[in-house]
Design an enzyme around this catalytic site. Structure first.
Site, PDB file in Angstrom:
ATOM      1  CE1 TYR A   1     -19.598 -19.023 -10.077  1.00  0.00           C
ATOM      2  CE2 TYR A   1     -21.778 -18.788 -11.027  1.00  0.00           C
ATOM      3  CZ  TYR A   1     -20.748 -19.592 -10.581  1.00  0.00           C
ATOM      4  OH  TYR A   1     -20.862 -20.963 -10.660  1.00  0.00           O
TER       5      TYR A   1
ATOM      6  CB  SER B   1     -22.499 -21.162 -14.242  1.00  0.00           C
ATOM      7  OG  SER B   1     -23.586 -20.646 -13.505  1.00  0.00           O
TER       8      SER B   1
END
Ligand code: NAD
Length: 253
Positions: A158, A145
């Protein structure tokens, strides 16, 4: 011919999180490049299956909840039973929980860490063992990410998990490159999928994000399909431990 190096004919790929979004795009790309695709998800994936089969590809759907590592060995066994070998693993399934860090719950920490990093490691380990047994190398593509590179806000588990994915990708690449196993990652930018629904619904955050993307649009599943096929192919045989941003220029700003 150089284009032959991108061909995945005769290969079998496991792709997790195959029912929608980036995972679906990656499944379609792999199938179009010639791979037999094993799609894993905790819900059925009829759309992915239909699209692949309509285009003449082979698809096996396996329903499994990757919040725990229990299903991994069974998925590998079913893959071997059906298609005879395993050549490619794409660890795409992942979740996100949004809350101010000051109020973040243990459950939102554990759920995200379990699927986004623990399962990713043990799936890599299981695939790595199978690749070594087969003796022909293999390819692993982990989905990282922008938050492997940046901090972000309100997504502590996350960011921790995706930063971990980039580090783990490097470590496994270092251990396994000598066995012709390539471990790399793709770091998608801001993509138009369920994962970013809350952001896209918030007019202020949505405008802020779009204003920073040089390509001037959110990414689409197809945008990651080509890079995933490339990293899964022998065109990427000498690429080890790299995290490729597919972000419309976000990190270049
Ligand atoms: P998505 O929510 O549309 O897709 C996630 C997929 O994982 C779905 O198919 C879902 O059913 C599956 N899944 C969720 N929980 C599962 C579980 N417990 N067991 C098995 N499968 C499960 O989101 P997406 O954007 O397509 O996300 C795919 C990957 O890309 C994720 O790892 C995500 O973190 C990453 N990513 C997305 C973006 C983005 O902007 N959308 C950006 C960077 C990284």
């Amino acid at each position: 011919m150089i284009l032959d190096n991108f061909n995945l004919k005769g290969k079998t790929a496991i792709v997790t999180g195959c029912s929608t979004g980036l995972g679906q795009g990656i499944c379609l790309g792999m199938a179009e490049a010639g791979a037999k695709v094993v799609g894993v998800d905790y819900i059925d994936a009829p759309e992915t299956e239909e699209k692949i089969k309509k285009a003449g590809g082979e698809f096996l759907g396996i329903k499994a909840n990757l919040l725990t590592i229990d299903p991994i060995q069974g998925i590998i066994e079913k893959t071997l039973e059906t298609f005879g070998s395993l050549d490619i693993l794409v660890n795409n399934a992942g979740i996100i929980r949004r809350e101010d860090s000051i109020n973040f719950s243990e459950k939102d920490w554990d759920d995200v860490m379990n699927i986004n990093i623990k399962t990713v490691f043990f799936f890599c380990q299981a695939a790595g063992k199978q690749f070594m047994k087969q003796g022909k190398g293999g390819k692993i593509v982990n989905i990282a990410s922008m938050l492997s590179f940046q901090g972000g806000i309100r997504v502590p588990s996350y960011t921790a998990s995706k930063s971990g994915v980039m580090g783990l990708t490097r470590l496994l690449a270092c251990e396994w490159a000598k066995d012709n196993i390539n471990v790399n990652a793709i770091a998608p930018g801001y993509m138009d999928t369920n994962n970013t629904e809350q952001l896209r619904k918030d007019p202020k955050r949505s405008a802020e994000i779009l204003g920073r993307i040089p390509a001037d649009r959110w990414g689409l599943p197809l945008d990651v399909a080509g890079p995933a096929v490339f990293l899964a192919s022998s065109a990427a045989d000498y690429i080890n431990g790299y995290t490729l941003a597919v972000d419309g220029g976000w990190l270049a700003r």
